[in-house]
Design an enzyme around this catalytic site. Structure first.
Site, PDB file in Angstrom:
ATOM      1  N   ARG A 177     -13.777  -0.375  -4.318  1.00 27.86           N
ATOM      2  CA  ARG A 177     -12.407  -0.400  -3.811  1.00 27.86           C
ATOM      3  C   ARG A 177     -12.479  -0.198  -2.298  1.00 27.86           C
ATOM      4  O   ARG A 177     -13.086   0.765  -1.824  1.00 27.86           O
ATOM      5  CB  ARG A 177     -11.614   0.739  -4.445  1.00 27.86           C
ATOM      6  CG  ARG A 177     -10.206   0.785  -3.956  1.00 27.86           C
ATOM      7  CD  ARG A 177      -9.414   1.858  -4.663  1.00 27.86           C
ATOM      8  NE  ARG A 177      -8.003   1.697  -4.329  1.00 27.86           N
ATOM      9  CZ  ARG A 177      -7.051   2.422  -4.873  1.00 27.86           C
ATOM     10  NH1 ARG A 177      -7.335   3.333  -5.774  1.00 27.86           N
ATOM     11  NH2 ARG A 177      -5.810   2.232  -4.526  1.00 27.86           N
ATOM     12  N   HIS A 224      -1.896  -0.867  -2.489  1.00 25.49           N
ATOM     13  CA  HIS A 224      -1.781  -0.932  -3.963  1.00 25.49           C
ATOM     14  C   HIS A 224      -1.820  -2.372  -4.448  1.00 25.49           C
ATOM     15  O   HIS A 224      -1.297  -2.688  -5.527  1.00 25.49           O
ATOM     16  CB  HIS A 224      -0.461  -0.319  -4.485  1.00 25.49           C
ATOM     17  CG  HIS A 224      -0.302   1.149  -4.255  1.00 25.49           C
ATOM     18  ND1 HIS A 224       0.888   1.698  -3.844  1.00 25.49           N
ATOM     19  CD2 HIS A 224      -1.171   2.170  -4.403  1.00 25.49           C
ATOM     20  CE1 HIS A 224       0.749   3.013  -3.728  1.00 25.49           C
ATOM     21  NE2 HIS A 224      -0.495   3.328  -4.067  1.00 25.49           N
ATOM     22  N   ARG A 284       4.644  11.988   1.571  1.00 24.96           N
ATOM     23  CA  ARG A 284       4.937  11.068   2.681  1.00 24.96           C
ATOM     24  C   ARG A 284       6.437  10.829   2.782  1.00 24.96           C
ATOM     25  O   ARG A 284       7.122  10.711   1.764  1.00 24.96           O
ATOM     26  CB  ARG A 284       4.240   9.720   2.471  1.00 24.96           C
ATOM     27  CG  ARG A 284       2.733   9.792   2.491  1.00 24.96           C
ATOM     28  CD  ARG A 284       2.142   8.384   2.561  1.00 24.96           C
ATOM     29  NE  ARG A 284       0.712   8.401   2.340  1.00 24.96           N
ATOM     30  CZ  ARG A 284       0.092   7.802   1.304  1.00 24.96           C
ATOM     31  NH1 ARG A 284       0.799   7.133   0.410  1.00 24.96           N
ATOM     32  NH2 ARG A 284      -1.204   7.874   1.178  1.00 24.96           N
ATOM     33  N   GLU A 292      -6.336  -0.336 -12.058  1.00 24.96           N
ATOM     34  CA  GLU A 292      -6.959  -0.882 -10.857  1.00 24.96           C
ATOM     35  C   GLU A 292      -8.470  -1.025 -11.036  1.00 24.96           C
ATOM     36  O   GLU A 292      -9.069  -1.994 -10.576  1.00 24.96           O
ATOM     37  CB  GLU A 292      -6.639   0.009  -9.658  1.00 24.96           C
ATOM     38  CG  GLU A 292      -5.169  -0.107  -9.266  1.00 24.96           C
ATOM     39  CD  GLU A 292      -4.661   1.062  -8.451  1.00 24.96           C
ATOM     40  OE1 GLU A 292      -4.517   2.162  -9.019  1.00 24.96           O
ATOM     41  OE2 GLU A 292      -4.413   0.890  -7.244  1.00 24.96           O
TER      42      GLU A 292
END
Ligand code: ADP
Length: 396
Positions: free
Chosen positions: A90, A179, A240, A383
């Site tokens: 990744r 993402h 965030r 993922e």
């Protein structure tokens, strides 16, 4: 084919080991505190996990230990390391260079290095993971799968910022989105469940976890997404802020004497649900406090719901409609209350969920109310499997 998927951080290395014949995860684990001591946890389905403090001075030693556990007589799943056919990594930021996954060679490594200014925390760590695997398994092919790649199809009006053009030309300041592997996976799965080719659908995918983003997927391609140059933009997240007036950075900096980068650090790590609730950045903790009557936790959750709704409405407008809405990741897959609250009030655009279907758990499903014009799905993202599938595709 056996594929090792690696997600390397600055002091950690997460891994999953797949048998691609049936997509089964044979083993998974994490090496932590790399460079500061070291700790490893390795799990094989149906067996007791291995967990120990071990010396992990760098990522190469971590990879050596992963291979040692994969081939161990009690904790292992393969007889020798020659059975690792390929490694998928990744990689956070591929900038504008990569619109798909790549077999790693010197040019790809150089391009990932060039993207370090765009992903200063993650790309160096991802490179450490790649180099460690090259050192320990020099003959095993490796593939880079970028979080940004799926979003490279966005048109200019989606990815440009209305700021002086030279910042785009000189420094690549634009929206990239993140993402991407998850949005690609769940939008493809949604089309499959919908029973129509992705090329004929307008899909809005909501990846809601600690970090959260929404993507508008038009005719199988990303049209817009809520994260930007960095993952700070868009929805209210665990820690965030999501989108705010950018002038806030200057004002806080002037009032507190903190530098712009210190303020941005606060917007990344000390904002979002954590800041508003004053309790936690974890959605479950904030939900529990809201349900117990805590006012700030209540506002935090309402802000999250509203930021998701606003983005869904905006993306439906940008795409000229929407056929399907998808909820995925930790919050999106697990919290029926959030899904209900996001859908409430969107009946005017054809979105409505069935409370009984929404309340179910576990499997990928259609939760739309009878007769709803837009079909709403809950889909588990994967993922790591997507990285393994890309790696298989590019190396077999
Ligand atoms: P990451 O972005 O780190 O991959 P995840 O996708 O694992 O994050 O999502 C983590 C978030 O999901 C946390 O805010 C957590 O509270 C939330 N979450 C996990 N399980 C549940 C659950 N059963 N109900 C509600 N929220 C959940």
């Amino acid at each position: 084919m056996h594929i090792l998927v690696i997600n390397a951080g600055s002091s950690s290395l997460k891994y999953q080991f797949f048998n691609m014949d049936n997509h089964e995860v044979l083993a998974k684990g994490i090496c932590e505190r790399i460079g500061f001591g070291g700790h490893m946890r390795h799990q094989v389905a149906g067996k007791v996990a291995y967990e120990a403090d071990i010396e992990l001075p760098d990522h190469s030693v971590a990879v050596e230990n992963v291979l040692k556990q994969l081939t161990d007589s009690s904790y292992g799943v393969i007889s020798d390391m020659g059975m690792v056919d390929a490694v998928g990594h990744r990689v956070l930021h591929g900038g504008a260079k990569f619109s798909g996954s790549m077999v790693i060679n010197d040019d790809v490594i150089a391009a990932i290095e060039e993207c370090i200014p765009l992903g200063p925390l993650h790309n160096p760590a991802n490179l450490m993971g790649i180099r460690a695997c090259q050192q320990v398994m020099p003959n095993v092919p490796q593939v880079a799968v970028f979080d940004t790649a799926f979003h490279q199809s966005m048109p200019e009006q989606s990815y440009m910022y209305a700021i002086p053009y030279e910042y785009y030309e000189q420094y690549g300041i634009r929206k990239y989105g993140f993402h991407g592997t998850s949005h690609r996976y769940v939008s493809a799965r949604c089309a499959e469940m919908f029973g129509k080719p992705a090329e004929e659908l307008k899909i809005i995918t909501c990846h809601l976890g600690n970090g959260s983003s929404v993507a508008a997927v038009k005719n199988g391609k990303c049209y817009d997404t809520s994260m930007g140059l960095t993952p700070l933009d868009g929805l209210v997240m665990g820690t965030r802020s999501g989108s705010i007036d950018p002038a806030v950075v200057g004002v806080i900096s002037e009032r507190t004497g903190k530098s712009a980068s210190e303020v941005v650090d606060i917007l990344n790590k000390k904002s979002g649900l954590l800041a508003i609730s004053g309790i936690s950045g974890d959605y479950r903790d904030v939900s529990a406090a809201d349900e117990a009557g805590d006012h700030r936790a209540h506002i935090a959750r309402e802000m999250l719901f509203q930021s998701i709704k606003r983005t869904i409405g905006g993306y439906a407008a940008e795409m000229g409609g929407v056929d399907a809405l998808v909820f995925t990741a930790g919050i999106g897959e697990n919290n029926d209350y959030l899904r209900q609250r996001v859908a409430d009030g969107l009946e005017f655009m054809g979105i409505a969920v069935d409370p009984a279907k929404n309340a179910g758990r576990g499997e990928d499903r259609d939760i739309s109310a009878e007769g709803a014009r837009v079909r709403t799905f809950v889909i588990s993202t994967d993922e790591e499997l997507m990285i393994a599938m890309d790696t298989e595709e590019l190396t077999k």
